[in-house]
Design a protein around this motif. Structure first.
Motif, PDB file in Angstrom:
ATOM      1  N   GLU A 183      69.159  71.728  53.134  1.00 15.89           N
ATOM      2  CA  GLU A 183      68.271  70.975  51.849  1.00 15.89           C
ATOM      3  C   GLU A 183      69.306  70.672  50.840  1.00 15.89           C
ATOM      4  OE1 GLU A 183      65.378  73.371  48.184  1.00 15.89           O
ATOM      5  OE2 GLU A 183      66.593  74.525  49.761  1.00 15.89           O
ATOM      6  N   ILE A 184      70.237  70.540  50.384  1.00 18.79           N
ATOM      7  CA  ILE A 184      71.439  70.326  49.559  1.00 18.79           C
ATOM      8  C   ILE A 184      71.208  68.447  50.161  1.00 18.79           C
ATOM      9  CG2 ILE A 184      73.771  70.165  48.545  1.00 18.79           C
ATOM     10  CD1 ILE A 184      73.132  73.454  48.770  1.00 18.79           C
ATOM     11  N   VAL A 185      71.673  68.536  51.559  1.00 21.22           N
ATOM     12  CA  VAL A 185      72.318  67.556  52.206  1.00 21.22           C
ATOM     13  C   VAL A 185      71.192  66.764  51.879  1.00 21.22           C
ATOM     14  CG1 VAL A 185      73.527  66.224  54.377  1.00 21.22           C
ATOM     15  CG2 VAL A 185      74.010  68.583  53.354  1.00 21.22           C
ATOM     16  N   ALA A 186      70.189  66.390  52.256  1.00 24.36           N
ATOM     17  CA  ALA A 186      68.827  66.511  52.400  1.00 24.36           C
ATOM     18  C   ALA A 186      68.166  65.681  50.577  1.00 24.36           C
ATOM     19  CB  ALA A 186      67.619  66.974  52.280  1.00 24.36           C
ATOM     20  N   ASN A 187      68.518  66.694  49.872  1.00 22.64           N
ATOM     21  CA  ASN A 187      68.576  66.321  48.174  1.00 22.64           C
ATOM     22  C   ASN A 187      69.067  64.827  47.772  1.00 22.64           C
ATOM     23  OD1 ASN A 187      66.691  68.170  47.759  1.00 22.64           O
ATOM     24  ND2 ASN A 187      67.821  69.936  46.995  1.00 22.64           N
ATOM     25  N   TRP A 188      70.257  65.356  48.833  1.00 20.76           N
ATOM     26  CA  TRP A 188      71.585  63.960  48.420  1.00 20.76           C
ATOM     27  C   TRP A 188      71.195  62.187  48.715  1.00 20.76           C
ATOM     28  CZ3 TRP A 188      76.840  66.977  50.054  1.00 20.76           C
ATOM     29  CH2 TRP A 188      77.545  68.130  49.833  1.00 20.76           C
ATOM     30  N   TYR A 189      70.378  62.166  50.332  1.00 19.81           N
ATOM     31  CA  TYR A 189      70.400  61.340  50.252  1.00 19.81           C
ATOM     32  C   TYR A 189      69.442  60.887  49.604  1.00 19.81           C
ATOM     33  CZ  TYR A 189      72.520  61.629  54.924  1.00 19.81           C
ATOM     34  OH  TYR A 189      73.461  61.922  55.763  1.00 19.81           O
ATOM     35  N   LYS A 190      67.639  62.329  49.006  1.00 20.64           N
ATOM     36  CA  LYS A 190      66.951  61.460  48.558  1.00 20.64           C
ATOM     37  C   LYS A 190      67.396  61.168  47.133  1.00 20.64           C
ATOM     38  CE  LYS A 190      64.391  65.164  50.404  1.00 20.64           C
ATOM     39  NZ  LYS A 190      62.995  66.651  50.189  1.00 20.64           N
ATOM     40  N   ALA A 191      68.273  61.391  46.452  1.00 18.29           N
ATOM     41  CA  ALA A 191      68.496  61.539  45.225  1.00 18.29           C
ATOM     42  C   ALA A 191      69.509  60.408  45.196  1.00 18.29           C
ATOM     43  CB  ALA A 191      69.619  62.272  44.884  1.00 18.29           C
ATOM     44  N   ARG A 192      70.035  59.477  46.038  1.00 15.75           N
ATOM     45  CA  ARG A 192      71.020  58.117  46.764  1.00 15.75           C
ATOM     46  C   ARG A 192      69.494  57.648  46.718  1.00 15.75           C
ATOM     47  NH1 ARG A 192      71.517  54.947  51.109  1.00 15.75           N
ATOM     48  NH2 ARG A 192      73.746  53.947  50.638  1.00 15.75           N
ATOM     49  N   ALA A 193      68.784  57.227  47.557  1.00 14.70           N
ATOM     50  CA  ALA A 193      67.575  56.517  47.968  1.00 14.70           C
ATOM     51  C   ALA A 193      66.909  55.963  46.606  1.00 14.70           C
ATOM     52  CB  ALA A 193      66.897  56.318  48.703  1.00 14.70           C
ATOM     53  N   PHE A 194      66.866  57.491  45.731  1.00 11.85           N
ATOM     54  CA  PHE A 194      65.893  57.131  44.706  1.00 11.85           C
ATOM     55  C   PHE A 194      66.220  56.106  43.784  1.00 11.85           C
ATOM     56  CE2 PHE A 194      64.993  58.724  39.715  1.00 11.85           C
ATOM     57  CZ  PHE A 194      63.666  57.978  39.942  1.00 11.85           C
ATOM     58  N   VAL A 195      67.224  56.171  43.742  1.00 10.94           N
ATOM     59  CA  VAL A 195      68.658  55.997  42.304  1.00 10.94           C
ATOM     60  C   VAL A 195      68.867  54.718  42.194  1.00 10.94           C
ATOM     61  CG1 VAL A 195      70.851  55.956  40.811  1.00 10.94           C
ATOM     62  CG2 VAL A 195      69.833  57.929  41.463  1.00 10.94           C
ATOM     63  N   LEU A 196      68.994  54.088  43.940  1.00  7.79           N
ATOM     64  CA  LEU A 196      69.782  52.606  44.235  1.00  7.79           C
ATOM     65  C   LEU A 196      68.316  52.342  43.814  1.00  7.79           C
ATOM     66  CD1 LEU A 196      72.332  54.078  45.309  1.00  7.79           C
ATOM     67  CD2 LEU A 196      71.966  53.082  46.930  1.00  7.79           C
ATOM     68  N   ASN A 197      66.967  52.762  44.835  1.00 12.95           N
ATOM     69  CA  ASN A 197      65.717  51.763  44.740  1.00 12.95           C
ATOM     70  C   ASN A 197      65.617  51.420  42.663  1.00 12.95           C
ATOM     71  OD1 ASN A 197      62.561  52.419  44.014  1.00 12.95           O
ATOM     72  ND2 ASN A 197      63.170  51.005  45.851  1.00 12.95           N
ATOM     73  N   LYS A 198      65.628  52.190  42.032  1.00 14.60           N
ATOM     74  CA  LYS A 198      64.859  52.424  41.439  1.00 14.60           C
ATOM     75  C   LYS A 198      66.077  51.804  39.587  1.00 14.60           C
ATOM     76  CE  LYS A 198      63.085  55.263  36.550  1.00 14.60           C
ATOM     77  NZ  LYS A 198      61.594  54.768  36.676  1.00 14.60           N
ATOM     78  N   PHE A 199      66.906  51.700  40.169  1.00  9.34           N
ATOM     79  CA  PHE A 199      68.104  51.350  39.077  1.00  9.34           C
ATOM     80  C   PHE A 199      68.743  50.283  39.564  1.00  9.34           C
ATOM     81  CE2 PHE A 199      67.504  55.686  37.802  1.00  9.34           C
ATOM     82  CZ  PHE A 199      66.624  55.472  36.155  1.00  9.34           C
ATOM     83  N   SER A 200      68.399  49.148  40.564  1.00  2.00           N
ATOM     84  CA  SER A 200      69.559  48.617  41.038  1.00  2.00           C
ATOM     85  C   SER A 200      69.776  47.005  39.871  1.00  2.00           C
ATOM     86  CB  SER A 200      68.601  48.137  42.147  1.00  2.00           C
ATOM     87  OG  SER A 200      67.607  47.457  42.424  1.00  2.00           O
ATOM     88  N   HIS A 201      68.395  47.227  39.286  1.00  2.00           N
ATOM     89  CA  HIS A 201      68.505  45.604  38.055  1.00  2.00           C
ATOM     90  C   HIS A 201      69.266  46.089  36.676  1.00  2.00           C
ATOM     91  CE1 HIS A 201      65.815  49.014  36.242  1.00  2.00           C
ATOM     92  NE2 HIS A 201      65.819  48.270  35.383  1.00  2.00           N
ATOM     93  N   ILE A 202      70.210  47.915  36.923  1.00  2.00           N
ATOM     94  CA  ILE A 202      70.656  47.924  35.638  1.00  2.00           C
ATOM     95  C   ILE A 202      71.749  46.744  36.188  1.00  2.00           C
ATOM     96  CG2 ILE A 202      71.661  49.050  34.264  1.00  2.00           C
ATOM     97  CD1 ILE A 202      68.402  49.087  34.031  1.00  2.00           C
ATOM     98  N   ALA A 203      72.123  46.154  34.560  1.00  2.00           N
ATOM     99  CA  ALA A 203      73.436  45.280  35.204  1.00  2.00           C
ATOM    100  C   ALA A 203      73.506  44.771  33.715  1.00  2.00           C
ATOM    101  CB  ALA A 203      73.371  43.905  36.074  1.00  2.00           C
ATOM    102  N   PHE A 204      75.278  45.120  32.712  1.00  2.00           N
ATOM    103  CA  PHE A 204      75.723  44.173  31.558  1.00  2.00           C
ATOM    104  C   PHE A 204      76.686  44.183  31.841  1.00  2.00           C
ATOM    105  CE2 PHE A 204      73.485  49.064  31.200  1.00  2.00           C
ATOM    106  CZ  PHE A 204      72.385  48.361  30.344  1.00  2.00           C
ATOM    107  N   LEU A 205      77.396  42.991  31.000  1.00  2.00           N
ATOM    108  CA  LEU A 205      78.014  42.482  31.165  1.00  2.00           C
ATOM    109  C   LEU A 205      79.086  42.947  30.039  1.00  2.00           C
ATOM    110  CD1 LEU A 205      77.312  38.641  31.192  1.00  2.00           C
ATOM    111  CD2 LEU A 205      79.318  39.792  33.145  1.00  2.00           C
ATOM    112  N   PRO A 206      80.189  42.433  30.040  1.00  2.00           N
ATOM    113  CA  PRO A 206      81.699  43.168  28.780  1.00  2.00           C
ATOM    114  C   PRO A 206      81.301  42.690  27.039  1.00  2.00           C
ATOM    115  CG  PRO A 206      82.985  42.486  30.397  1.00  2.00           C
ATOM    116  CD  PRO A 206      81.721  42.064  31.061  1.00  2.00           C
ATOM    117  N   GLY A 207      80.669  43.274  26.408  1.00  2.00           N
ATOM    118  CA  GLY A 207      80.431  42.710  25.298  1.00  2.00           C
ATOM    119  C   GLY A 207      78.551  43.230  24.810  1.00  2.00           C
ATOM    120  N   ASP A 208      78.265  43.623  26.225  1.00  2.00           N
ATOM    121  CA  ASP A 208      76.652  43.726  25.948  1.00  2.00           C
ATOM    122  C   ASP A 208      76.496  45.482  25.107  1.00  2.00           C
ATOM    123  OD1 ASP A 208      76.127  41.272  27.391  1.00  2.00           O
ATOM    124  OD2 ASP A 208      75.036  43.217  29.085  1.00  2.00           O
TER     125      ASP A 208
END
Length: 375
Positions: free
Chosen positions: A27-52
């Motif tokens: 179950e722990i291993v399954a949760n790692w996969y689920k969490a990775r898929a969720f975070v990479l999908n939801k926050f792939s648009h977040i990007a900051f440059l130096p000084g932001d």
């Protein structure tokens, strides 16, 4: 050029073991996969440059079951490392750390998040605030800060996001198992092969780390030799019981997961400025600072720690091959590994400056890796 468009799917998280050698619960291993898929999908648009001026602030609601949501916290701490972080900024708020807020009424939540399946050693060394008390490690060099609260704070910032159990579960229910439980490891495999380039990197002096022209030969060797070799498993079956090799292999996944946000930041700058210069060269220093900060968080999460005072004194008294072997011995310990490079970037320049050329080379290789993946 070889066509690399076909995904290469693996399930590498199963190989990771506890410090005592036992397997993690399924179950722990399954949760790692689920969490990775969720975070990479939801926050792939977040990007900051130096000084932001903005910083990323996910707020995670942890329910009674907690395992899946704390895996989301873990994945956020592995993933959310950006180019506007500046460890040397005198005002702590101006350093632009990623701030992760955990909402929980569990009185033992700190003990829980320090389990090795979640944040492990990270809370011991990063800035940690519990219910508006004075932060622990307030001046930490780590670019992740953690806050634990009992009630949900107001959501007001442009980059504040409330993450609920229902949202994560709905995401998992709406995606097929292959999308969640298999990882396309091509980027990680190519990242691993950066270290196979050999003498063209190994023999470079550490001076002028960000003089990117001196990496041109190594980049050519990587692109025309290492990239063109056929894809092979990230973790071959013959090494699946070697904990250190497994951690090193997984490190390449965590590292390459961050390529997209860095690529987006550089492309974002190009679209705004319409400059003709190579922006990967322009921002090499900021990219390297971000990568070192990411690496430190990853190592703490994976169970490593900084050297203690006695270990540092011993290290200071050794030279040449003796020093190399001593450092290797410390980081190879299964139950309590320690790494000399878990420190601020400023300290790294003093104690292990040679290591930084690999970060510089790695960051310059991101466009090549992404281009070949999309070819």
């Amino acid at each position: 050029m070889k066509n690399h468009s076909a995904k290469y799917l693996e399930q590498p998280f199963e190989y990771l073991k506890r410090k005592n050698g036992e397997a993690f619960d399924s179950e722990i291993v399954a949760n790692w996969y689920k969490a990775r898929a969720f975070v990479l999908n939801k926050f792939s648009h977040i990007a900051f440059l130096p000084g932001d001026v903005h910083h990323f602030h996910p707020i995670v609601m942890v329910d009674n079951e907690c395992g899946l949501m704390l895996s989301v916290v873990r994945q956020l701490a592995l993933y959310a490392h950006f180019l506007n972080y500046n460890e040397n900024f005198p005002d702590i708020k101006g350093r632009k750390r990623t701030s992760i807020t955990i909402i929980s009424n569990n009185p033992n939540i700190l003990d829980i998040i320090q389990k090795e399946e979640y944040l492990c050693n990270l809370p011991k060394y990063c800035s940690l605030t519990i219910e508006d008390k004075e932060p622990r490690n307030k001046d930490s060099y780590i670019d992740i800060e953690i806050e634990i609260v009992k009630t949900c704070p107001s959501i007001s910032g442009d980059f504040e996001y409330l993450i609920t159990p229902d949202e994560v579960k709905a995401f998992c229910d709406s995606h097929d198992s292959q999308q969640i439980f298999s990882i396309d490891t091509r980027r990680a495999i190519w990242t691993q092969r950066l270290y196979y380039v050999g003498s063209e990197i190994d023999n470079l002096p550490y001076e002028d780390i960000h003089d990117v022209e001196r990496y041109s030969l190594a980049l050519n060797i990587f692109q025309y030799r290492e990239i063109r070799r056929g894809i092979t498993p990230l973790i071959p079956k013959e090494v699946k019981y070697n904990t250190n090799v497994i951690k090193e292999s997984l490190s390449n996944i965590f590292c390459s997961d961050c390529f997209e946000t860095r690529y987006k930041a550089i492309e974002q700058y190009y679209s705004k400025s319409n400059t003709k210069i190579d922006n990967w060269k322009t921002f090499n220093s900021a990219l390297c600072m971000s990568e070192h900060a990411r690496w430190v968080s990853e190592k703490l999460i994976m169970g490593y720690r900084p050297l203690n005072e006695q270990e540092r004194l011993t290290d200071d008294c050794l030279f040449g091959e003796e020093k190399t072997q001593y450092r290797k011995q410390l980081k190879s310990k299964v139950k309590d590994p320690a790494h000399i490079d878990i420190c601020s970037l400023s300290d790294l320049l003093r104690i292990d400056p040679d290591n930084l050329k690999y970060d510089s080379f790695l960051m310059l290789s991101i466009p090549t890796i992404i281009k070949n993946e999309r070819a």
